[in-house]
Design an enzyme around this catalytic site. Sequence first.
Site, PDB file in Angstrom:
ATOM      1  CB  CYS B  34     -20.493  42.033   4.050  1.00 37.60           C
ATOM      2  SG  CYS B  34     -19.962  41.229   2.525  1.00 37.60           S
ATOM      3  CB  CYS B  37     -23.410  40.156   0.013  1.00 35.60           C
ATOM      4  SG  CYS B  37     -22.266  39.194   0.987  1.00 35.60           S
ATOM      5  CG  ASP B 439     -34.934  11.253  14.035  1.00 32.60           C
ATOM      6  OD1 ASP B 439     -35.247  10.060  13.903  1.00 32.60           O
ATOM      7  OD2 ASP B 439     -34.585  11.972  13.098  1.00 32.60           O
ATOM      8  CG  ASP B 624     -34.167  15.262  10.699  1.00 33.67           C
ATOM      9  OD1 ASP B 624     -34.557  14.224  11.262  1.00 33.67           O
ATOM     10  OD2 ASP B 624     -33.487  15.255   9.676  1.00 33.67           O
ATOM     11  CG  ASP B 628     -38.355  12.649  13.552  1.00 30.83           C
ATOM     12  OD1 ASP B 628     -38.516  11.509  14.010  1.00 30.83           O
ATOM     13  OD2 ASP B 628     -37.338  13.001  12.934  1.00 30.83           O
TER      14      ASP B 628
END
Lengths: 49, 752
Positions: B34, B37, B439, B624, B628
């Site tokens: 925003c 920030c 996984d 992940d 994998d």
Amino acid sequence: MNVLIFLIPAALFLGLVGLAAFLWALKSGQFDDLDGAAERILLDDEDET
Amino acid sequence: MTTPVSPPGALDVWVQDLGAGRRRMDLLVPDLHCAGCIRKVESGLGAIDGVSRARVNLSTKRVLVEWAAPVVDARKVLDTLEALGFAARPFDAGKSGQREDDLRASSLLRALAVAGFAAANVMLLSVSVWSGAEDTTRELFHWISALIAVPAAAYAGRPFFRSAASVLRHGRVNMDVPISLGIVLAVALSMFETATGGVRVYFDASLMLCFFLLAGRYLDHMMRARARSAVTQLLSLSATGAQVVGPDGERRYCKVAEIEAGMVVAIAPGERVPVDGRVISGTSDLDRSIVTGEAAPEAIGPMGVVEAGTLNLTGPLQIEVTAAGHDSFLSQVIGLMETAEQGKDRYVRLADRAAQIYAPLVHLAAAATFAGWMWWSGDWHLALVTAIAVLIITCPCALGLAVPAVQMVASGRLFRRGIMVKDGSALERLAEVDVVVLDKTGTLTLGQPELVAQPNLSGPHRAMILALARESLHPLAKALVAQSKPVAVLNSALQEVTEVPGAGLSARHQGKLLKLGSHQWCLGKPEESEAGAVSMLHASLDGEHIACFLFQDKLRPHTGAAIAQLKALGLEVALLSGDREHAVAAAAHQAGITRWQAGAGPGDKVVFVADLERQGQRVLMVGDGINDAPALAAAHASMAPASATDIGRTAAGLVFTSPELAAVPYAVQVARSARRLVHQNFALAALYNLIAVPIAVLGFASPLIAAIAMSSSSIVVTANALRLYGRNSVPSNQVATSAPGKRPEDDAEAAA
């Protein structure tokens, strides 16, 4: 129909102006941060001192 | 999950030298949301002496910082941002392909603008011709149209010409071949007609084609660019180098590529191990979860073997490099991935499959028209004009839009739920799957220990234990601090805090010896019962047992429901993990999965997936870890959570940021409805051709009819794609909405 001699170039010229304006805006990065511009309007101006 | 820290000197790789002592760095700051920030970051960085420019780009979540070299350095910029509460990562636009993306987007946009301008103006002139301009006026209008249309079509048509030329060179056809042919022939025929004073001038149609198709192309590009930038935002500052210890004990920073076997590398707690090696000094705990899938940290000492990608948790280590570059575990995994991916190259996109049928068909129709008219009238000019009219009217405007329009809407819908689609092909494959292989660690579970049971403790005891736990980077200690109720501050500080890797922590508090760690460490004897998947943390004061905390690698929230949804969609579900058997069995039971396999290495996973594919099943792999990645590459479709390793995210076709697995059934559903809409669009385009082609073949395709037919078919197809916005196949309360780009562990860290 002679009026066309002015009208058509005028219409094309205006169209080209619009196109040039868009290309200029694109080139100068005005479409790079669309979300930022919308939010920045909420910020107060800061003193450039 | 612990965020790895970067070794000193690592940041300079990312800094650009502008000359005259000026430096520039691009940073990714995913938490920018925003105006507040923007203000915080820009004024915070601007306040550093020596920083000349700090500019936030909210759309791409990037910050550009420029500074004068000796006064400021990259570390200071990052530390300032960190102090402001923003996690930042250096970013190189050139390396990540972002720059080419941006350039391509603006070149498409320029072509779109030119086509739009030209189409509007030529249409204006065409309308006057259609409404009765005659003789010299008509000729004048044709010439003006030609003047606008020829350069505009040459410029705006380039993306199609280029793509058509490249596939033709390889002896194949795609949609761009009939498109390019249509545009070129329409302009050429119109030029000829203009020069000879004819009536059939299709300049407006050719430009409109360009405009509509470029709009589709731009949408398609934006979809991929958006997903790509979201994925780069998630890229962690993974080990790109390490501190190499020279023979004289001197330390210097080296990039991974410069590290060779035999070198000694120092790894501080919190760093990721950059290369394979053997420990020569130091003891520590290693988080191997992204490498092997095993959830519990492992203690390691001298002579222990470490793989690239493991996270060093508690103690400093010096390792001797045993393999670097091509021989490391990571490179072997990448090798497996490349082999696995080769099979996927054979996949042909839906649009190209359609083009392979469509292009020869229309070219045949045009040739038949020419032959037919030649035979019937003997007038080659009339025959040629009619044949070209057929090609123009069958120029697959609607077909060109049919796929990108739907995929844009579908990926937009998924994006709002925090699911990023890498490209349209990933979405097409996802719609075809019939088995889901999950996984365990980090995918089915969150990959971080969760405090499941805590004892009743007196205030002072609790405060003491938490103060001690705060001293450690060990995941169990961190979880304990993060998930306990906040307590009053300890009245006097802990003294002599020491951490023994693989055992626990100890400290003195008001003269008493406080210990936190394993049963063996706290009470001097091993635990009586090993409680399955549960990890325990004990605390003792002067040898007396005061507390026991139970942790479990918890399933992602609502996992059972998500698995049930997948089954309801007619998908088979299997669990495939590198973890120990009892942990996998427990997780499978809890999630309601009956088919599972434990102890599977990266190669086993590929074999498992390949076996299923050989049996004719289409596999969706969800995983992940580094282990994998090859299976993700081998599977027909693949998804990875945002918390995945870089390599996992790169291998997966879709990445989801929500903490819940409900993202998986949701994505499958959206992909299936997208496929349905694409098929409908193909049917609509075919219907259009069934009507338009006979008209053109019989010679009735006047420029006015061509303009109306082509634009209306494009609009119908796009409107049909937009229906996907309205559909709500999944009740919204079943899927947690999560802000795109925000990671679940960010929340956990904020809480810590």
